[in-house]
Scaffold this motif. Structure first.
Motif, PDB file in Angstrom:
ATOM      1  N   GLN A  68       0.859  -1.185   0.000  1.00 43.61           N
ATOM      2  CA  GLN A  68       0.000   0.000   0.000  1.00 43.61           C
ATOM      3  C   GLN A  68       0.894   1.234   0.000  1.00 43.61           C
ATOM      4  O   GLN A  68       1.869   1.284   0.745  1.00 43.61           O
ATOM      5  N   THR A  69       0.553   2.233  -0.800  1.00 40.16           N
ATOM      6  CA  THR A  69       1.333   3.457  -0.891  1.00 40.16           C
ATOM      7  C   THR A  69       0.495   4.646  -0.445  1.00 40.16           C
ATOM      8  O   THR A  69      -0.647   4.792  -0.861  1.00 40.16           O
ATOM      9  N   LEU A  70       1.072   5.483   0.416  1.00 40.09           N
ATOM     10  CA  LEU A  70       0.427   6.685   0.931  1.00 40.09           C
ATOM     11  C   LEU A  70       1.283   7.894   0.598  1.00 40.09           C
ATOM     12  O   LEU A  70       2.503   7.789   0.513  1.00 40.09           O
ATOM     13  N   SER A  71       0.654   9.043   0.473  1.00 37.40           N
ATOM     14  CA  SER A  71       1.434  10.260   0.309  1.00 37.40           C
ATOM     15  C   SER A  71       1.891  10.736   1.680  1.00 37.40           C
ATOM     16  O   SER A  71       1.203  10.547   2.680  1.00 37.40           O
ATOM     17  N   CYS A  72       3.068  11.338   1.734  1.00 36.15           N
ATOM     18  CA  CYS A  72       3.613  11.803   3.004  1.00 36.15           C
ATOM     19  C   CYS A  72       4.559  12.976   2.759  1.00 36.15           C
ATOM     20  O   CYS A  72       4.934  13.252   1.630  1.00 36.15           O
ATOM     21  N   ASP A  73       4.902  13.651   3.832  1.00 33.43           N
ATOM     22  CA  ASP A  73       5.895  14.724   3.787  1.00 33.43           C
ATOM     23  C   ASP A  73       7.157  14.220   4.457  1.00 33.43           C
ATOM     24  O   ASP A  73       7.130  13.806   5.617  1.00 33.43           O
ATOM     25  N   THR A  74       8.254  14.232   3.733  1.00 35.40           N
ATOM     26  CA  THR A  74       9.534  13.786   4.276  1.00 35.40           C
ATOM     27  C   THR A  74      10.667  14.500   3.551  1.00 35.40           C
ATOM     28  O   THR A  74      10.463  15.049   2.464  1.00 35.40           O
ATOM     29  N   SER A  75      11.831  14.468   4.161  1.00 33.51           N
ATOM     30  CA  SER A  75      12.959  15.192   3.580  1.00 33.51           C
ATOM     31  C   SER A  75      13.843  14.328   2.685  1.00 33.51           C
ATOM     32  O   SER A  75      14.454  14.816   1.757  1.00 33.51           O
ATOM     33  N   ASP A  76      13.931  13.029   2.945  1.00 37.53           N
ATOM     34  CA  ASP A  76      14.810  12.183   2.158  1.00 37.53           C
ATOM     35  C   ASP A  76      14.293  10.745   2.139  1.00 37.53           C
ATOM     36  O   ASP A  76      13.294  10.422   2.758  1.00 37.53           O
ATOM     37  N   ALA A  77      14.994   9.876   1.430  1.00 34.27           N
ATOM     38  CA  ALA A  77      14.601   8.474   1.303  1.00 34.27           C
ATOM     39  C   ALA A  77      15.205   7.646   2.430  1.00 34.27           C
ATOM     40  O   ALA A  77      16.371   7.810   2.768  1.00 34.27           O
ATOM     41  N   TRP A  78      14.401   6.760   3.015  1.00 34.61           N
ATOM     42  CA  TRP A  78      14.863   5.864   4.064  1.00 34.61           C
ATOM     43  C   TRP A  78      13.847   4.744   4.221  1.00 34.61           C
ATOM     44  O   TRP A  78      12.751   4.789   3.658  1.00 34.61           O
ATOM     45  N   SER A  79      14.200   3.703   4.960  1.00 35.56           N
ATOM     46  CA  SER A  79      13.295   2.579   5.172  1.00 35.56           C
ATOM     47  C   SER A  79      13.563   1.943   6.526  1.00 35.56           C
ATOM     48  O   SER A  79      14.631   2.125   7.109  1.00 35.56           O
ATOM     49  N   PHE A  80      12.571   1.201   7.008  1.00 37.35           N
ATOM     50  CA  PHE A  80      12.713   0.487   8.271  1.00 37.35           C
ATOM     51  C   PHE A  80      11.716  -0.668   8.301  1.00 37.35           C
ATOM     52  O   PHE A  80      10.781  -0.719   7.505  1.00 37.35           O
ATOM     53  N   VAL A  81      11.946  -1.600   9.209  1.00 43.35           N
ATOM     54  CA  VAL A  81      11.075  -2.756   9.394  1.00 43.35           C
ATOM     55  C   VAL A  81      10.518  -2.692  10.807  1.00 43.35           C
ATOM     56  O   VAL A  81      11.244  -2.443  11.759  1.00 43.35           O
ATOM     57  N   MET A  82       9.192  -2.923  10.923  1.00 51.17           N
ATOM     58  CA  MET A  82       8.542  -2.854  12.224  1.00 51.17           C
ATOM     59  C   MET A  82       7.333  -3.791  12.232  1.00 51.17           C
ATOM     60  O   MET A  82       6.733  -4.039  11.192  1.00 51.17           O
ATOM     61  N   ASN A  83       6.989  -4.288  13.410  1.00 49.92           N
ATOM     62  CA  ASN A  83       5.844  -5.173  13.557  1.00 49.92           C
ATOM     63  C   ASN A  83       4.559  -4.422  13.203  1.00 49.92           C
ATOM     64  O   ASN A  83       4.235  -3.414  13.818  1.00 49.92           O
ATOM     65  N   GLY A  84       3.839  -4.916  12.219  1.00 55.87           N
ATOM     66  CA  GLY A  84       2.641  -4.240  11.733  1.00 55.87           C
ATOM     67  C   GLY A  84       1.518  -4.184  12.740  1.00 55.87           C
ATOM     68  O   GLY A  84       0.826  -3.168  12.863  1.00 55.87           O
ATOM     69  N   HIS A  85       1.308  -5.268  13.492  1.00 51.27           N
ATOM     70  CA  HIS A  85       0.236  -5.265  14.490  1.00 51.27           C
ATOM     71  C   HIS A  85       0.563  -4.312  15.640  1.00 51.27           C
ATOM     72  O   HIS A  85      -0.327  -3.668  16.191  1.00 51.27           O
ATOM     73  N   ARG A  86       1.816  -4.196  15.986  1.00 54.93           N
ATOM     74  CA  ARG A  86       2.207  -3.266  17.049  1.00 54.93           C
ATOM     75  C   ARG A  86       1.965  -1.819  16.610  1.00 54.93           C
ATOM     76  O   ARG A  86       1.486  -0.994  17.386  1.00 54.93           O
ATOM     77  N   VAL A  87       2.275  -1.501  15.375  1.00 55.75           N
ATOM     78  CA  VAL A  87       2.023  -0.152  14.859  1.00 55.75           C
ATOM     79  C   VAL A  87       0.521   0.137  14.876  1.00 55.75           C
ATOM     80  O   VAL A  87       0.086   1.228  15.227  1.00 55.75           O
ATOM     81  N   MET A  88      -0.300  -0.852  14.525  1.00 51.46           N
ATOM     82  CA  MET A  88      -1.749  -0.666  14.550  1.00 51.46           C
ATOM     83  C   MET A  88      -2.240  -0.394  15.966  1.00 51.46           C
ATOM     84  O   MET A  88      -3.111   0.453  16.181  1.00 51.46           O
ATOM     85  N   LYS A  89      -1.684  -1.099  16.954  1.00 52.15           N
ATOM     86  CA  LYS A  89      -2.081  -0.860  18.345  1.00 52.15           C
ATOM     87  C   LYS A  89      -1.686   0.530  18.803  1.00 52.15           C
ATOM     88  O   LYS A  89      -2.429   1.185  19.521  1.00 52.15           O
TER      89      LYS A  89
END
Length: 95
Positions: A68-89
């Motif tokens: 899924q792709t969302l529009s966002c405001d950011t200054s540069d390119a980066w990435s990370f991995v995180m537990n999806g259910h934890r982010v939802m909580k």
């Protein structure tokens, strides 16, 4: 996380602004792909990629992949991995 949260790394502080309702909807959709119980720990994680003003969230169970792709405001390119259910909580209590 809310629309003005900052995520800090060892290298530098990265910031990302995204609409919280769009983030919740995207997480709900991509997390349907993953199984509740997995013997492979990385499969319980989501890949978050920020690039060119877009946040792309990816989840997989090795048989299927959801992105899924969302529009966002950011200054540069980066990435990370995180537990999806934890982010939802975490986002559930935010307005």
């Amino acid at each position: 996380m809310n629309a003005h949260s900052e995520i800090k790394t060892d290298v530098a502080t990265k910031s990302l602004k995204v609409d919280i309702s769009e983030l919740r909807a995207a997480l709900a959709w991509v997390n349907k792909v993953r199984e509740t119980w997995s013997r492979i720990p990385i499969l319980s994680q989501n890949l978050f990629q920020v690039e060119n003003g877009q946040l792309t969230i990816t989840a997989t169970c090795l048989d299927r992949e959801a992105r899924q792709t969302l529009s966002c405001d950011t200054s540069d390119a980066w990435s990370f991995v995180m537990n999806g259910h934890r982010v939802m909580k975490v986002t559930a209590g935010l307005s």
